[in-house]
Design a protein around this motif. Structure first.
Motif, PDB file in Angstrom:
ATOM      1  N   GLY A  20       0.815  -1.194   0.000  1.00 50.24           N
ATOM      2  CA  GLY A  20       0.000   0.000   0.000  1.00 50.24           C
ATOM      3  C   GLY A  20       0.852   1.249   0.000  1.00 50.24           C
ATOM      4  N   SER A  21       0.192   2.375   0.198  1.00 52.79           N
ATOM      5  CA  SER A  21       0.858   3.663   0.180  1.00 52.79           C
ATOM      6  C   SER A  21       0.666   4.358   1.516  1.00 52.79           C
ATOM      7  CB  SER A  21       0.279   4.539  -0.939  1.00 52.79           C
ATOM      8  OG  SER A  21       0.811   5.847  -0.888  1.00 52.79           O
ATOM      9  N   GLY A  22       1.773   4.831   2.103  1.00 51.47           N
ATOM     10  CA  GLY A  22       1.719   5.578   3.345  1.00 51.47           C
ATOM     11  C   GLY A  22       2.286   6.960   3.146  1.00 51.47           C
ATOM     12  N   GLY A  23       1.439   7.922   2.842  1.00 51.58           N
ATOM     13  CA  GLY A  23       1.940   9.257   2.552  1.00 51.58           C
ATOM     14  C   GLY A  23       2.749   9.251   1.281  1.00 51.58           C
ATOM     15  N   ASP A  24       4.038   9.629   1.402  1.00 52.74           N
ATOM     16  CA  ASP A  24       4.919   9.673   0.239  1.00 52.74           C
ATOM     17  C   ASP A  24       5.732   8.399   0.066  1.00 52.74           C
ATOM     18  OD1 ASP A  24       4.109  12.289  -0.313  1.00 52.74           O
ATOM     19  OD2 ASP A  24       5.622  13.138   1.035  1.00 52.74           O
ATOM     20  N   SER A  25       5.504   7.402   0.886  1.00 51.95           N
ATOM     21  CA  SER A  25       6.334   6.199   0.836  1.00 51.95           C
ATOM     22  C   SER A  25       5.488   4.958   0.595  1.00 51.95           C
ATOM     23  CB  SER A  25       7.118   6.046   2.151  1.00 51.95           C
ATOM     24  OG  SER A  25       6.224   5.934   3.247  1.00 51.95           O
ATOM     25  N   ASP A  26       6.142   3.932   0.072  1.00 52.91           N
ATOM     26  CA  ASP A  26       5.504   2.634  -0.088  1.00 52.91           C
ATOM     27  C   ASP A  26       5.518   1.885   1.239  1.00 52.91           C
ATOM     28  OD1 ASP A  26       4.982   2.816  -2.860  1.00 52.91           O
ATOM     29  OD2 ASP A  26       7.056   2.264  -3.316  1.00 52.91           O
ATOM     30  N   LEU A  27       4.495   1.115   1.479  1.00 52.63           N
ATOM     31  CA  LEU A  27       4.421   0.248   2.645  1.00 52.63           C
ATOM     32  C   LEU A  27       4.833  -1.155   2.227  1.00 52.63           C
ATOM     33  CD1 LEU A  27       0.965   1.525   3.954  1.00 52.63           C
ATOM     34  CD2 LEU A  27       3.233   2.159   4.823  1.00 52.63           C
ATOM     35  N   LEU A  28       5.708  -1.778   3.007  1.00 55.13           N
ATOM     36  CA  LEU A  28       6.318  -3.041   2.611  1.00 55.13           C
ATOM     37  C   LEU A  28       6.005  -4.166   3.586  1.00 55.13           C
ATOM     38  CD1 LEU A  28       9.891  -1.736   1.653  1.00 55.13           C
ATOM     39  CD2 LEU A  28       7.898  -1.986   0.157  1.00 55.13           C
ATOM     40  N   LEU A  29       5.972  -5.365   3.058  1.00 55.63           N
ATOM     41  CA  LEU A  29       5.866  -6.556   3.889  1.00 55.63           C
ATOM     42  C   LEU A  29       6.747  -7.661   3.315  1.00 55.63           C
ATOM     43  CD1 LEU A  29       3.931  -8.734   2.201  1.00 55.63           C
ATOM     44  CD2 LEU A  29       2.110  -7.274   3.071  1.00 55.63           C
ATOM     45  N   ASP A  30       7.113  -8.607   4.160  1.00 51.71           N
ATOM     46  CA  ASP A  30       7.806  -9.823   3.739  1.00 51.71           C
ATOM     47  C   ASP A  30       6.838 -10.988   3.837  1.00 51.71           C
ATOM     48  OD1 ASP A  30      10.125  -8.337   3.465  1.00 51.71           O
ATOM     49  OD2 ASP A  30      11.016  -9.021   5.349  1.00 51.71           O
ATOM     50  N   ILE A  31       6.882 -11.868   2.854  1.00 56.81           N
ATOM     51  CA  ILE A  31       6.017 -13.041   2.824  1.00 56.81           C
ATOM     52  C   ILE A  31       6.828 -14.276   3.184  1.00 56.81           C
ATOM     53  CG2 ILE A  31       4.656 -14.558   1.325  1.00 56.81           C
ATOM     54  CD1 ILE A  31       3.902 -12.105  -0.310  1.00 56.81           C
ATOM     55  N   TYR A  32       6.281 -15.107   4.063  1.00 57.83           N
ATOM     56  CA  TYR A  32       6.855 -16.399   4.429  1.00 57.83           C
ATOM     57  C   TYR A  32       5.873 -17.467   3.954  1.00 57.83           C
ATOM     58  CZ  TYR A  32      10.072 -13.721   7.301  1.00 57.83           C
ATOM     59  OH  TYR A  32      11.022 -12.829   7.736  1.00 57.83           O
ATOM     60  N   MET A  33       6.218 -18.125   2.857  1.00 61.38           N
ATOM     61  CA  MET A  33       5.315 -19.050   2.201  1.00 61.38           C
ATOM     62  C   MET A  33       5.688 -20.492   2.539  1.00 61.38           C
ATOM     63  SD  MET A  33       4.506 -19.304  -1.868  1.00 61.38           S
ATOM     64  CE  MET A  33       4.420 -17.516  -1.907  1.00 61.38           C
ATOM     65  N   PRO A  34       4.772 -21.251   3.164  1.00 58.94           N
ATOM     66  CA  PRO A  34       5.099 -22.623   3.555  1.00 58.94           C
ATOM     67  C   PRO A  34       5.079 -23.570   2.359  1.00 58.94           C
ATOM     68  CG  PRO A  34       2.814 -22.162   4.063  1.00 58.94           C
ATOM     69  CD  PRO A  34       3.400 -20.873   3.547  1.00 58.94           C
ATOM     70  N   GLU A  35       6.024 -24.487   2.342  1.00 59.87           N
ATOM     71  CA  GLU A  35       6.042 -25.511   1.296  1.00 59.87           C
ATOM     72  C   GLU A  35       4.867 -26.465   1.463  1.00 59.87           C
ATOM     73  OE1 GLU A  35       8.776 -29.358   0.069  1.00 59.87           O
ATOM     74  OE2 GLU A  35       9.767 -27.578   0.861  1.00 59.87           O
ATOM     75  N   THR A  36       4.526 -26.774   2.714  1.00 57.78           N
ATOM     76  CA  THR A  36       3.408 -27.678   3.003  1.00 57.78           C
ATOM     77  C   THR A  36       2.366 -26.923   3.818  1.00 57.78           C
ATOM     78  OG1 THR A  36       4.945 -29.546   3.059  1.00 57.78           O
ATOM     79  CG2 THR A  36       2.740 -29.905   3.967  1.00 57.78           C
ATOM     80  N   PRO A  37       1.358 -26.338   3.175  1.00 63.50           N
ATOM     81  CA  PRO A  37       0.346 -25.563   3.904  1.00 63.50           C
ATOM     82  C   PRO A  37      -0.418 -26.420   4.899  1.00 63.50           C
ATOM     83  CG  PRO A  37       0.257 -25.115   1.549  1.00 63.50           C
ATOM     84  CD  PRO A  37       1.157 -26.298   1.720  1.00 63.50           C
ATOM     85  N   VAL A  38      -0.823 -25.786   5.986  1.00 65.77           N
ATOM     86  CA  VAL A  38      -1.586 -26.485   7.010  1.00 65.77           C
ATOM     87  C   VAL A  38      -3.001 -26.779   6.525  1.00 65.77           C
ATOM     88  CG1 VAL A  38      -2.424 -24.390   8.152  1.00 65.77           C
ATOM     89  CG2 VAL A  38      -2.046 -26.475   9.496  1.00 65.77           C
ATOM     90  N   ALA A  39      -3.467 -26.011   5.541  1.00 64.95           N
ATOM     91  CA  ALA A  39      -4.781 -26.222   4.929  1.00 64.95           C
ATOM     92  C   ALA A  39      -4.773 -25.473   3.608  1.00 64.95           C
ATOM     93  CB  ALA A  39      -5.904 -25.713   5.828  1.00 64.95           C
ATOM     94  N   MET A  40      -5.725 -25.815   2.756  1.00 60.42           N
ATOM     95  CA  MET A  40      -5.874 -25.101   1.497  1.00 60.42           C
ATOM     96  C   MET A  40      -7.312 -24.636   1.349  1.00 60.42           C
ATOM     97  SD  MET A  40      -2.885 -25.062   0.194  1.00 60.42           S
ATOM     98  CE  MET A  40      -3.082 -24.663  -1.522  1.00 60.42           C
TER      99      MET A  40
END
Length: 303
Positions: free
Chosen positions: A50-70
């Motif tokens: 998203g956008s926060g004022g004049d800056s981009d908002l960032l996140l890191d994704i941690y993606m599991p190889e074996t999901p607990v559910a789908m």
């Protein structure tokens, strides 16, 4: 049981999606990078949510190889730092990703850049981004949990208790989606800023002293928004916390109980503000992690 071949195809498809520009990308955006941090987890860094004022908002994704559910239940982690410092925090999120949850660790505007309610608005935007991109990442938009420590615990509880009509959604993006979450975990988070006054942190966060604007301190307190329909809440708090006293979590527990909501408060014997694995606290850090994992497993997977 999850079909392994299908799961591999899903992860590959998701990774391909991550390589394409998102709708909110800008020319000056940071470059996303993908790493295998463990055989069970793929990390994608610096995704714009998203956008926060004049800056981009960032996140890191941690993606599991074996999901607990789908589709995969989601957990959002919000870092602490007195609302004025800190960064996307990896270590605790990895434990949940290894257990099969789709996890994101987010940044938000700190108090040196923007005052309340900017941080709340940003965290809400992150939840909306997840729902907007649920199909691309094969995540469950109806099973989103949030977890944070200290200031991050405070922001997590704000997400849990605030409704869209409370007026703090902001305009960071994805306004057509809900910012509601289905489970909340707070580690030693402030719950009532009108009774917890830490000048160096609270004044920077609010932009005024308590005497100047008591209304803003009330508006920035999670306990203000407790109401029927709020999600289950797990609080973990040290008995020896002299930064955010244990009583702050007791205030929230009482408000939840009076409203008939589901709440659990784990008191960590001799725990300070932050849980040192070498400090001899009880329950131990490893036991606390298992309590958190059990909580999210029950609340995000249970019927």
């Amino acid at each position: 049981m999850i079909d392994v071949r299908k799961n591999v195809l899903i992860i590959i498809a998701a990774l391909l999606c991550l390589m394409t520009p998102l709708a909110c990308s800008r020319g000056n955006s940071p470059v996303q990078t993908t790493d295998i941090i463990k055989s069970e987890v793929t990390l994608v860094r610096d995704v714009i949510y998203g956008s926060g004022g004049d800056s981009d908002l960032l996140l890191d994704i941690y993606m599991p190889e074996t999901p607990v559910a789908m589709p995969i239940p989601v957990i959002v982690y919000i870092h602490g730092g007195g609302w004025q410092s800190g960064d996307k925090y990896p270590s605790r999120v990895r434990m949940l990703a290894e257990a099969g949850f789709f996890c994101v660790s987010i940044n938000y505007r700190l108090s040196g850049e923007a005052k309340f309610p900017a941080a709340v608005e940003d965290c809400k935007c992150a939840v909306r981004w997840l729902r907007a991109n649920a199909t691309e990442y094969n995540i469950d938009p109806d099973k989103i949990g949030v977890w944070g420590s200290s200031a991050g615990g405070h922001l997590s509880m704000m997400l849990g208790c605030m409704d869209e009509d409370d007026g703090l959604e902001g305009n960071g993006g994805w306004e057509e989606y809900s910012s509601r979450v289905q489970a909340v975990c707070s580690f030693y988070g402030p719950t009532d800023l009108t009774t917890l006054y830490i000048p160096s942190d609270c004044c920077n966060f609010i932009g005024h002293t308590l005497e100047e604007r008591p209304d803003l301190y009330e508006a920035a307190s999670p306990v203000t928004y407790v109401s029927a329909g709020d999600p289950p809440l797990l609080m973990v708090h040290g008995s020896a916390d002299f930064v955010v006293p244990f009583h702050q979590s007791e205030i929230m527990r009482q408000a939840y109980k009076e409203t008939g909501l589901e709440v659990e408060l784990v008191k960590v014997k001799d725990g300070e503000h932050g849980f040192d694995p070498n400090a001899g606290i009880s329950p131990s850090v490893a036991e606390i992690d298992q309590i958190v994992l059990a909580f999210f497993t029950e609340k995000l997977l249970g019927e």
